[in-house]
Scaffold this motif. Structure first.
Motif, PDB file in Angstrom:
ATOM      1  N   LYS A  32       0.852  -1.189   0.000  1.00  0.00           N
ATOM      2  CA  LYS A  32       0.000   0.000   0.000  1.00  0.00           C
ATOM      3  C   LYS A  32       0.881   1.230   0.000  1.00  0.00           C
ATOM      4  CE  LYS A  32      -0.995   1.312   4.753  1.00  0.00           C
ATOM      5  NZ  LYS A  32      -0.550   2.677   4.574  1.00  0.00           N
TER       6      LYS A  32
ATOM      7  N   ASP B  98       2.418   4.618   1.166  1.00  0.00           N
ATOM      8  CA  ASP B  98       2.725   5.077   2.527  1.00  0.00           C
ATOM      9  C   ASP B  98       1.695   6.058   3.063  1.00  0.00           C
ATOM     10  OD1 ASP B  98       5.002   3.521   2.677  1.00  0.00           O
ATOM     11  OD2 ASP B  98       6.340   5.137   2.050  1.00  0.00           O
TER      12      ASP B  98
ATOM     13  N   HIS C 169      -4.804   3.174   6.672  1.00  0.00           N
ATOM     14  CA  HIS C 169      -4.446   1.823   7.122  1.00  0.00           C
ATOM     15  C   HIS C 169      -5.484   0.777   6.733  1.00  0.00           C
ATOM     16  CE1 HIS C 169      -0.898   3.140   9.169  1.00  0.00           C
ATOM     17  NE2 HIS C 169      -1.583   4.071   9.814  1.00  0.00           N
TER      18      HIS C 169
END
Length: 172
Positions: A81, A83, A87
């Motif tokens: 993913k 940065d 999340h």
């Protein structure tokens, strides 16, 4: 050994496994940028190559795990993913791959996972308890470990750990 293909929507890594892979991507609709990706590489019944973890000379497999690695139907790969992405992207990608696997009756995956990611998946956040099928080694630029991913067992481990931690907190 692959190439990076760049186009207006981003850059993509293509390698010899591309033709026998199913990709999953997450796109930020506000920018059009891709912020996460993963893929499942199908075994050589779908292409001329075996699975990387099973066939790479760089990856050592414990003798007691060799048959399960060699008979694995798929490999989970290129789990990444951006940065700056939220999340939630990582669980979304895992869910897409699990749903694909359930629909296609794929009981487990193999993968060679970056040790930092493996620590996250096996740690408190997810509690998957993924079993190692070989020792850690330097692979694709980072310390990585080959694992067997039976996602139904992994999800059960995560649920049991979550229930146990809630019980522990409620007893305090």
């Amino acid at each position: 050994q692959g190439i990076v293909y760049t186009c207006p929507s981003g850059s993509y890594y293509l390698d010899k496994y591309e033709q026998q892979s199913v990709g999953f991507v997450v796109q930020d609709l506000s920018t059009g940028n891709f912020v996460g990706s993963a893929r499942i590489i199908r075994d050589n019944a779908f292409g001329p190559y075996g699975l990387p973890t099973a066939t790479s000379k760089e990856i050592e497999i414990y003798p007691e795990n060799r048959s399960e690695v060699d008979s694995a139907p798929v490999e989970f790969s290129q789990f990444a993913k951006d940065d700056n992405a939220p999340h939630i992207i990582a669980p979304m990608l895992l869910r897409a791959a699990v749903e694909f696997s359930i629909w296609n009756r794929l009981p487990y995956w193999i993968a060679t996972i970056d040790d930092k990611v493996l620590k996250l998946l096996n740690g408190f956040a997810y509690s998957f308890a993924l079993p190692k099928v070989g020792p850690a080694m330097e692979y694709l630029g980072s310390s990585s470990t080959p694992v067997n991913i039976n996602f139904l067992k992994a999800l059960a481990n995560a649920m049991l750990t979550s229930v146990d931690s809630r019980r522990s907190r409620s007893q305090i």
